[in-house]
Design a protein around this motif. Sequence first.
Motif, short mmCIF file in Angstrom:
data_model
loop_
_atom_site.label_atom_id
_atom_site.label_comp_id
_atom_site.label_asym_id
_atom_site.label_seq_id
_atom_site.Cartn_x
_atom_site.Cartn_y
_atom_site.Cartn_z
N VAL A 1 -7.49 -0.08 1.48
CA VAL A 1 -8.04 -0.44 0.11
C VAL A 1 -9.12 0.65 -0.53
CG1 VAL A 1 -9.81 -2.19 -0.68
CG2 VAL A 1 -7.86 -2.90 0.88
N VAL A 2 -9.83 1.39 0.40
CA VAL A 2 -10.66 2.22 0.05
C VAL A 2 -9.93 3.53 -0.47
CG1 VAL A 2 -12.22 4.09 0.73
CG2 VAL A 2 -12.67 1.61 1.34
N LEU A 3 -8.75 3.98 -0.07
CA LEU A 3 -8.08 5.08 -0.24
C LEU A 3 -7.07 4.58 -1.59
CD1 LEU A 3 -6.80 6.72 2.73
CD2 LEU A 3 -8.71 7.51 1.23
N ARG B 1 -0.88 -5.60 20.36
CA ARG B 1 -1.06 -5.19 19.13
C ARG B 1 -2.49 -4.57 18.70
NH1 ARG B 1 3.10 -8.50 20.54
NH2 ARG B 1 4.78 -8.93 18.96
N ARG B 2 -2.24 -3.66 17.78
CA ARG B 2 -3.62 -3.18 17.54
C ARG B 2 -4.10 -4.05 16.06
NH1 ARG B 2 -4.10 3.22 16.83
NH2 ARG B 2 -6.03 2.48 16.20
N GLY B 3 -5.41 -4.08 15.98
CA GLY B 3 -5.89 -4.84 14.97
C GLY B 3 -5.71 -4.04 13.54
N TRP B 4 -5.88 -4.96 12.45
CA TRP B 4 -5.76 -4.55 10.95
C TRP B 4 -6.80 -4.38 10.28
CZ3 TRP B 4 -0.98 -2.83 9.70
CH2 TRP B 4 0.25 -3.01 10.61
N ASN B 5 -7.93 -4.69 10.62
CA ASN B 5 -9.00 -4.72 9.87
C ASN B 5 -9.31 -3.13 9.24
OD1 ASN B 5 -9.34 -7.28 10.02
ND2 ASN B 5 -11.30 -7.21 11.40
N GLY B 6 -9.45 -2.12 10.45
CA GLY B 6 -9.70 -0.95 10.28
C GLY B 6 -8.64 -0.18 9.33
N ALA B 7 -7.68 -0.22 9.60
CA ALA B 7 -6.36 0.33 8.71
C ALA B 7 -6.26 -0.38 7.30
CB ALA B 7 -5.09 -0.03 9.53
N LEU B 8 -6.41 -1.72 7.19
CA LEU B 8 -6.37 -2.15 5.94
C LEU B 8 -7.73 -2.17 5.01
CD1 LEU B 8 -4.75 -5.74 6.56
CD2 LEU B 8 -3.57 -3.45 5.55
N GLY B 9 -8.87 -1.99 5.63
CA GLY B 9 -9.94 -1.31 4.94
C GLY B 9 -9.89 -0.10 4.65
N LEU B 10 -9.39 1.03 5.39
CA LEU B 10 -8.89 2.20 4.88
C LEU B 10 -8.14 2.36 3.57
CD1 LEU B 10 -9.55 5.19 5.33
CD2 LEU B 10 -7.73 5.22 7.04
N GLY C 1 -8.09 2.34 -4.01
CA GLY C 1 -8.96 2.41 -5.13
C GLY C 1 -9.26 3.60 -5.58
N ALA C 2 -9.54 4.52 -4.48
CA ALA C 2 -9.87 6.07 -4.81
C ALA C 2 -8.74 6.70 -5.79
CB ALA C 2 -10.06 6.99 -3.94
N CYS C 3 -7.42 6.58 -5.13
CA CYS C 3 -6.17 6.82 -5.90
C CYS C 3 -6.05 6.32 -7.39
CB CYS C 3 -4.97 6.58 -4.92
SG CYS C 3 -3.41 7.18 -5.59
N TRP C 4 -6.34 4.97 -7.51
CA TRP C 4 -6.34 4.18 -8.85
C TRP C 4 -7.25 4.84 -9.59
CZ3 TRP C 4 -9.59 1.53 -11.62
CH2 TRP C 4 -9.23 0.88 -12.78
N PHE D 1 0.73 -1.17 0.09
CA PHE D 1 -0.06 -0.01 -0.04
C PHE D 1 0.87 1.41 0.13
CE2 PHE D 1 -2.79 -2.91 1.98
CZ PHE D 1 -3.93 -3.13 1.12
N THR D 2 2.06 1.25 -0.28
CA THR D 2 3.02 2.41 -0.38
C THR D 2 3.50 2.70 1.06
OG1 THR D 2 1.40 4.53 -0.22
CG2 THR D 2 1.75 3.22 -2.39
N PRO D 3 4.57 3.66 0.88
CA PRO D 3 5.11 4.23 2.18
C PRO D 3 4.23 5.16 2.78
CG PRO D 3 6.73 4.01 0.54
CD PRO D 3 5.74 3.50 -0.10
#
Length: 152
Positions: free
Chosen positions: A131-133, A120-129, A135-138, A31-33
Amino acid sequence: MRDTRPALYSDAAPAAALWRPSVVVVWSLVFTPAFGSWLLMHNWRALGQPQAAQRARLWLAASLAMLALQLLAGAINRRLNGDSPLMAWLALAWLLLWLLGAAWPQWIAVRRQYGRRYARRGWNGALGLAVVLGGACWAGAFLFTTLLLAFT
């Protein structure tokens, strides 16, 4: 039985919930730096280090600028029917610079402060964001390239 762990790793002060820095690096390859910088910034805040969080914010801004430059170069290459590997090499150099300048210092700091024992923090929210961002960038890059090809 006596606890032989150093005082640095004592259970007296519970660790802040963090995204694991090594996993942040792995997801940043996808997902880029810019994504990784955002996560590192939040980790630094959770660690109570506002100066480091501010540096991570600067890495985020620079990574977004690099991403915009890559998208612009891709659109221009498409318009000119060219294929220059310059941006790919620049992106790789940026990733390595980000790894050494932003991700590595946090990995070291977390390892020194907590070792392997922290929440450790969960990844669901961060990874969902992400993917959405992403997709919007693409979609934005696709629209920009289409408009550039149509009107020039």
